[in-house]
Design an enzyme around this catalytic site. Structure first.
Site, PDB file in Angstrom:
ATOM      1  N   HIS A   1     -15.823   6.771  11.714  1.00 45.13           N
ATOM      2  CA  HIS A   1     -15.922   7.934  10.826  1.00 45.13           C
ATOM      3  C   HIS A   1     -17.375   8.403  10.725  1.00 45.13           C
ATOM      4  O   HIS A   1     -18.267   7.591  10.487  1.00 45.13           O
ATOM      5  CB  HIS A   1     -15.402   7.546   9.443  1.00 45.13           C
ATOM      6  CG  HIS A   1     -15.080   8.714   8.566  1.00 45.13           C
ATOM      7  ND1 HIS A   1     -16.031   9.619   8.169  1.00 45.13           N
ATOM      8  CD2 HIS A   1     -13.909   9.124   8.025  1.00 45.13           C
ATOM      9  CE1 HIS A   1     -15.453  10.535   7.407  1.00 45.13           C
ATOM     10  NE2 HIS A   1     -14.166  10.262   7.302  1.00 45.13           N
TER      11      HIS A   1
ATOM     12  N   SER B   1     -16.430  10.841   1.813  1.00 42.35           N
ATOM     13  CA  SER B   1     -15.266  11.556   2.339  1.00 42.35           C
ATOM     14  C   SER B   1     -15.609  12.741   3.244  1.00 42.35           C
ATOM     15  O   SER B   1     -16.564  13.476   3.005  1.00 42.35           O
ATOM     16  CB  SER B   1     -14.441  12.070   1.166  1.00 42.35           C
ATOM     17  OG  SER B   1     -13.482  12.985   1.620  1.00 42.35           O
TER      18      SER B   1
ATOM     19  N   ARG C   1     -13.500  13.937  13.866  1.00 42.82           N
ATOM     20  CA  ARG C   1     -14.393  12.802  13.611  1.00 42.82           C
ATOM     21  C   ARG C   1     -15.030  12.224  14.862  1.00 42.82           C
ATOM     22  O   ARG C   1     -16.203  11.854  14.850  1.00 42.82           O
ATOM     23  CB  ARG C   1     -13.594  11.707  12.914  1.00 42.82           C
ATOM     24  CG  ARG C   1     -13.183  12.134  11.546  1.00 42.82           C
ATOM     25  CD  ARG C   1     -12.282  11.149  10.885  1.00 42.82           C
ATOM     26  NE  ARG C   1     -11.949  11.671   9.565  1.00 42.82           N
ATOM     27  CZ  ARG C   1     -11.149  11.080   8.710  1.00 42.82           C
ATOM     28  NH1 ARG C   1     -10.586   9.938   9.010  1.00 42.82           N
ATOM     29  NH2 ARG C   1     -10.912  11.622   7.535  1.00 42.82           N
TER      30      ARG C   1
ATOM     31  N   GLY D   1       0.870  -1.174   0.000  1.00 41.97           N
ATOM     32  CA  GLY D   1       0.000   0.000   0.000  1.00 41.97           C
ATOM     33  C   GLY D   1       0.904   1.221   0.000  1.00 41.97           C
ATOM     34  O   GLY D   1       2.091   1.135  -0.332  1.00 41.97           O
ATOM     35  N   LEU D   2       0.358   2.359   0.404  1.00 44.63           N
ATOM     36  CA  LEU D   2       1.183   3.570   0.333  1.00 44.63           C
ATOM     37  C   LEU D   2       2.451   3.455   1.175  1.00 44.63           C
ATOM     38  O   LEU D   2       3.539   3.786   0.710  1.00 44.63           O
ATOM     39  CB  LEU D   2       0.361   4.782   0.758  1.00 44.63           C
ATOM     40  CG  LEU D   2      -0.555   5.307  -0.347  1.00 44.63           C
ATOM     41  CD1 LEU D   2      -1.452   6.415   0.173  1.00 44.63           C
ATOM     42  CD2 LEU D   2       0.265   5.799  -1.534  1.00 44.63           C
TER      43      LEU D   2
ATOM     44  N   HIS E   1     -13.609   2.797  10.662  1.00 44.58           N
ATOM     45  CA  HIS E   1     -12.901   3.342   9.507  1.00 44.58           C
ATOM     46  C   HIS E   1     -11.385   3.207   9.605  1.00 44.58           C
ATOM     47  O   HIS E   1     -10.705   2.959   8.616  1.00 44.58           O
ATOM     48  CB  HIS E   1     -13.279   4.819   9.385  1.00 44.58           C
ATOM     49  CG  HIS E   1     -12.561   5.558   8.312  1.00 44.58           C
ATOM     50  ND1 HIS E   1     -12.779   5.329   6.982  1.00 44.58           N
ATOM     51  CD2 HIS E   1     -11.617   6.532   8.371  1.00 44.58           C
ATOM     52  CE1 HIS E   1     -12.003   6.133   6.257  1.00 44.58           C
ATOM     53  NE2 HIS E   1     -11.280   6.859   7.080  1.00 44.58           N
TER      54      HIS E   1
HETATM   55  C1  LIG Z   1     -12.623   4.562   2.409  1.00 44.39           C
HETATM   56  C2  LIG Z   1     -11.400   5.187   3.023  1.00 44.39           C
HETATM   57  C3  LIG Z   1     -11.015   6.474   2.669  1.00 44.39           C
HETATM   58  C4  LIG Z   1      -9.893   7.051   3.231  1.00 44.39           C
HETATM   59  N1  LIG Z   1      -9.556   8.328   2.876  1.00 44.39           N
HETATM   60  C5  LIG Z   1      -8.450   8.880   3.422  1.00 44.39           C
HETATM   61  C6  LIG Z   1      -8.070  10.211   3.063  1.00 44.39           C
HETATM   62  O1  LIG Z   1      -8.708  10.873   2.256  1.00 44.39           O
HETATM   63  N2  LIG Z   1      -6.955  10.721   3.636  1.00 44.39           N
HETATM   64  C7  LIG Z   1      -6.196  10.025   4.537  1.00 44.39           C
HETATM   65  O2  LIG Z   1      -5.200  10.540   5.016  1.00 44.39           O
HETATM   66  N3  LIG Z   1      -6.536   8.754   4.871  1.00 44.39           N
HETATM   67  C8  LIG Z   1      -7.628   8.168   4.344  1.00 44.39           C
HETATM   68  N4  LIG Z   1      -7.971   6.894   4.701  1.00 44.39           N
HETATM   69  C9  LIG Z   1      -7.038   6.092   5.504  1.00 44.39           C
HETATM   70  C10 LIG Z   1      -5.900   5.586   4.621  1.00 44.39           C
HETATM   71  O3  LIG Z   1      -6.408   5.248   3.360  1.00 44.39           O
HETATM   72  C11 LIG Z   1      -5.197   4.372   5.196  1.00 44.39           C
HETATM   73  O4  LIG Z   1      -4.894   4.573   6.540  1.00 44.39           O
HETATM   74  C12 LIG Z   1      -3.899   4.104   4.448  1.00 44.39           C
HETATM   75  O5  LIG Z   1      -4.116   4.065   3.055  1.00 44.39           O
HETATM   76  C13 LIG Z   1      -3.251   2.804   4.896  1.00 44.39           C
HETATM   77  O6  LIG Z   1      -2.111   2.589   4.109  1.00 44.39           O
HETATM   78  P1  LIG Z   1      -1.119   1.423   4.468  1.00 44.39           P
HETATM   79  O7  LIG Z   1      -0.038   1.452   3.426  1.00 44.39           O
HETATM   80  O8  LIG Z   1      -0.702   1.517   5.882  1.00 44.39           O
HETATM   81  O9  LIG Z   1      -1.973   0.074   4.334  1.00 44.39           O
HETATM   82  P2  LIG Z   1      -2.866  -0.553   3.098  1.00 44.39           P
HETATM   83  O10 LIG Z   1      -3.112   0.408   1.999  1.00 44.39           O
HETATM   84  O11 LIG Z   1      -4.016  -1.175   3.778  1.00 44.39           O
HETATM   85  O12 LIG Z   1      -1.912  -1.652   2.528  1.00 44.39           O
HETATM   86  C14 LIG Z   1      -1.690  -2.868   3.195  1.00 44.39           C
HETATM   87  C15 LIG Z   1      -0.812  -3.725   2.320  1.00 44.39           C
HETATM   88  O13 LIG Z   1      -0.371  -4.842   3.090  1.00 44.39           O
HETATM   89  C16 LIG Z   1      -0.631  -6.047   2.417  1.00 44.39           C
HETATM   90  N5  LIG Z   1      -0.863  -7.042   3.462  1.00 44.39           N
HETATM   91  C17 LIG Z   1      -1.618  -6.926   4.581  1.00 44.39           C
HETATM   92  N6  LIG Z   1      -1.511  -8.049   5.326  1.00 44.39           N
HETATM   93  C18 LIG Z   1      -0.678  -8.871   4.668  1.00 44.39           C
HETATM   94  C19 LIG Z   1      -0.185 -10.173   4.912  1.00 44.39           C
HETATM   95  N7  LIG Z   1      -0.518 -10.855   6.012  1.00 44.39           N
HETATM   96  N8  LIG Z   1       0.638 -10.736   3.999  1.00 44.39           N
HETATM   97  C20 LIG Z   1       0.982 -10.063   2.856  1.00 44.39           C
HETATM   98  N9  LIG Z   1       0.560  -8.823   2.580  1.00 44.39           N
HETATM   99  C21 LIG Z   1      -0.264  -8.237   3.476  1.00 44.39           C
HETATM  100  C22 LIG Z   1      -1.811  -5.760   1.508  1.00 44.39           C
HETATM  101  O14 LIG Z   1      -1.803  -6.653   0.417  1.00 44.39           O
HETATM  102  C23 LIG Z   1      -1.511  -4.310   1.100  1.00 44.39           C
HETATM  103  O15 LIG Z   1      -0.594  -4.317   0.027  1.00 44.39           O
HETATM  104  C24 LIG Z   1      -9.116   6.322   4.168  1.00 44.39           C
HETATM  105  C25 LIG Z   1      -9.508   5.042   4.533  1.00 44.39           C
HETATM  106  C26 LIG Z   1     -10.654   4.480   4.001  1.00 44.39           C
HETATM  107  C27 LIG Z   1     -11.097   3.155   4.486  1.00 44.39           C
END
Ligand SMILES: Cc1cc2nc3c(=O)[nH]c(=O)nc-3n(C[C@H](O)[C@H](O)[C@H](O)COP(=O)(O)OP(=O)(O)OC[C@H]3O[C@@H](n4cnc5c(N)ncnc54)[C@H](O)[C@@H]3O)c2cc1C
Length: 636
Positions: A265, A283, A329, A41-42, A400
């Site tokens: 949320h 949003s 929120r 993810g990001l 959320h």
């Molecule tokens: C609908 C929605 C809208 C949002 N809008 C906003 C916004 O506008 N602004 C903001 O700041 N935040 C927003 N958020 C929050 C934000 O999107 C998330 O907190 C953030 O994107 C999480 O990123 P991450 O890289 O930590 O995890 P994720 O994007 O969840 O990535 C997780 C990664 O880990 C991998 N993974 C997980 N477990 C395993 C495993 N056991 N084995 C192998 N791979 C695994 C998955 O495949 C994925 O690639 C929003 C959240 C939601 C739900």
């Protein structure tokens, strides 16, 4: 005693000082080191791409079929940065202060300051990648507001900010894949972390297509596996988001920070049927222009456009005149629940409040509203069949985001040496409540800037013996993973994985959701072990372990949710104060706001696993507030 390794000195110099003091790895030595990054993810994609650019051998894992499907893609509203492009009084210090206050004084000051400081670099990084942030007519980057602040510092790409940011990170990652420095392992799920001589040295994964269990060794492991809101079953998260990676790491010794700090949320599309398996976010950006209201009269049945101004209660504007519809929120969610509990909720089940754009359309014109929020209105229309340009949206709070996660020090290292955690998976910088548009900021700060500095420091300052997957620790972990899968498959009971998940989610939502009480939490703590017992005796999984088997995938993840849920309730019961999203009904101010107890709870609660059914051990990281004086939060 937990050591957060927070650098000494003035807060604005800590990160610079830390970077200066950290050890470096010579460019020619970097290719001798291997790094495992779990998650694309990001946070994960940014970390993997950047460490690859630096010259390390990176192996990046994701259970998705491509990094582009990570849950981050769903992020809608925007990303904060203290650029002060609006010249409306913003600064690094103000973003820092807003975030500490927004989190209700339950975050580590030094980390939050660093987050605010790094925020300005994130925007430059993403613009350089070509992320198409919204621009004003003259070509300058546009900004809007999110909850809990009085400036406009949120950068956005319509309602698709996460998608555009993820495409930026993905292309950086793919560049490294093409260069041979990052190897992607998709459809590959981490099921255990391997510890050798007290350090994280690898992982055990399951190939989700063939079912093969594999071991992977490296010098260091980074988890960026997202949040655990799906413990509630219904949430705005992607259906597959789960807690397995961090929970299995917890079972291997990584302490879990503030598990009960979860975010509900305020603006989600209300539940329409008992059979629904997913909730959809609208949003927070919509609260820039949308006005929240309910009828003044209980049990009102008239359509919204027939209810005249004088009969409406714009309760957020009335109760919080300074912040109005843009209160944080936790405050907006609690207020929505309150008016619905009073019998003034709208929609089929009375579980909804209106988010009305009539004024905005009148003021700005239909075209402007469409340009700013068009795709969100489209999503709403497709799900509800209603046209929000003509009738107000109906919204209700939903799970959320999770502020809790694996505890990390200032370097983002967990209590297991060599195990780093970034993004939503760590207990993060948001304290007891995250402000909008700050998760993307934190995930990208961790991924592009913090981990690429602290992981090399660990590699440079640690003597790491060569470790191969033939090491007994790998064999042992692999055997345990296989045994757990075989046990799940052998139950052959009567209930589907989803039915357990749904029941668990209901227990957690009712008792550890928007309002938490001593009695409710005790009830949940009695019921969760019973449900877990039934799960292990009456679960039905169709198919085998040697094929693509989503029933098995779900069951495996739910088995972890069944353990995590218990820890959330233990943590929530232990913290008898209210703070941010953790609202203990016993601890309220006279006007119903969350009442902290700083004398007794000014700490991060970190929990140590002691075995299934054994009480976990609580360790406390004391929190000191030198720069933002402790005060009762007020948005009035
Ligand atoms: C609908 C929605 C809208 C949002 N809008 C906003 C916004 O506008 N602004 C903001 O700041 N935040 C927003 N958020 C929050 C934000 O999107 C998330 O907190 C953030 O994107 C999480 O990123 P991450 O890289 O930590 O995890 P994720 O994007 O969840 O990535 C997780 C990664 O880990 C991998 N993974 C997980 N477990 C395993 C495993 N056991 N084995 C192998 N791979 C695994 C998955 O495949 C994925 O690639 C929003 C959240 C939601 C739900």
């Amino acid at each position: 005693m937990l050591d957060a390794r927070t650098p000494s000195g003035p807060i604005e110099q800590k990160w610079d000082k830390c970077r200066y003091e950290m050890k470096l790895v010579n460019p020619t030595n970097r290719r001798k080191h291997s790094v495992i990054v779990v998650g694309a993810g990001l946070a994960g994609a940014a970390a993997a791409a950047t460490l690859g650019q630096q010259g390390y051998h990176v192996h990046c894992f994701s259970y998705h079929d491509t990094p582009r499907r990570a849950h981050s893609i769903a992020a809608q509203g925007g990303i904060n940065a203290a650029k002060n492009y609006r010249n409306d009084g913003d600064s690094v210090l103000r973003l820092f202060k807003d975030t500490v206050k927004g989190g209700d004084f339950r975050a580590r000051e030094a980390n939050v300051f660093r987050l605010a400081e790094v925020s300005v670099n994130i925007i430059d990084q993403c613009v350089a990648q070509g992320v198409p942030f919204a621009r004003e007519y003259g070509g300058l980057l546009d900004n809007r507001s999110f909850g809990g602040v009085q400036v406009e510092r949120t950068f956005y790409a319509r309602g698709q900010t996460g998608q555009q940011l993820l495409l930026g990170a993905y292309q950086a990652l793919e560049e490294q894949v093409a260069a041979g420095r990052v190897t992607m392992h998709v459809r590959s799920e981490l099921l255990d972390v391997v510890i050798v001589s007290g350090r994280a040295r690898g992982i055990v994964t399951r190939d989700l297509v063939t079912g093969q269990i594999e071991c992977h060794a490296a010098d260091v492991v980074v988890l960026a596996t997202g949040g655990y809101s799906n413990v509630f079953y219904l949430s705005t998260n992607a259906k597959a988001s789960n807690c397995t990676a961090i929970w299995r790491a917890h079972r291997r010794g990584a302490l879990f920070g503030n598990p009960c700090f979860t975010q509900i949320h305020p603006t989600c599309i209300p539940l329409s049927s008992e059979h629904q398996s997913k909730l959809t976010l609208m949003s927070e950006s919509l609260r820039n222009d949308g006005r929240v209201w309910v009828p003044k009269k209980k049990g009102e049945t008239r359509p919204p456009n027939d209810i005249h101004e004088g009969e409406r209660d714009y309760y957020l504007e009335n109760r919080y005149p300074s912040f109005g519809n843009l209160v944080p929120r936790d405050v907006a969610s609690r207020n929505a629940k309150e008016v619905c509990d009073e019998g003034r909720g709208v929609g089929p089940h009375g579980q909804g409040v209106y988010l009305d754009f009539a004024d905005a359309i009148h003021r700005l014109g239909m075209q402007t509203v469409r340009e700013k929020y068009g795709n969100l209105f489209d999503i709403y229309q497709r799900i509800t069949g209603e046209d929000a340009y003509l009738v107000p949206m109906r919204i209700y709070p939903a799970p959320h985001y999770t502020m809790g996660g694996l505890w990390v020090d200032y370097h983002l290292m967990s209590t297991v040496p060599g195990l780093f955690v970034g993004g939503e998976a760590n207990f993060s910088d948001h304290g007891a409540n995250r402000l909008g548009a700050s998760a993307l900021m934190q995930g990208l700060s961790d991924g592009y800037f913090i981990l690429p500095a602290t992981v090399p420091d660990y590699l440079a300052s640690t003597k790491l013996d060569a470790v191969a997957t033939s090491d007994p620790a790998f064999e042992e972990a692999k055997t345990e993973v296989k045994a757990r899968i075989d046990k799940l498959l052998a139950i052959r009971g009567k209930r589907s994985p989803d039915s357990f998940h749904k029941e668990l989610g209901r227990i957690v939502w009712d008792n550890c959701g928007m309002a938490r009480s001593d009695a409710g939490l005790r009830k949940a703590l009695a019921r969760i072990p019973e449900l877990r017992e039934e799960f292990w005796n009456n679960l039905c999984i169709v198919g085998t372990g040697e094929e693509l088997n989503q029933s098995l995938e779900k069951a495996n993840r739910i088995s972890d949710f069944l353990e995590l849920a218990e820890l959330m309730c233990i943590d929530a019961l232990d913290r008898t104060e209210s703070c941010g999203g953790h609202f203990r009904v016993e601890s309220q101010t006279p006007d119903g706001e969350a009442k902290r107890d700083d004398a007794n709870f000014s700490y991060t609660a970190t929990w140590e696993w002691q075995g299934l059914g054994q009480a976990p051990t609580l360790h406390k990281e004391p929190l000191n507030f030198e720069y933002v004086p402790l005060s009762q939060r007020s948005y009035k």
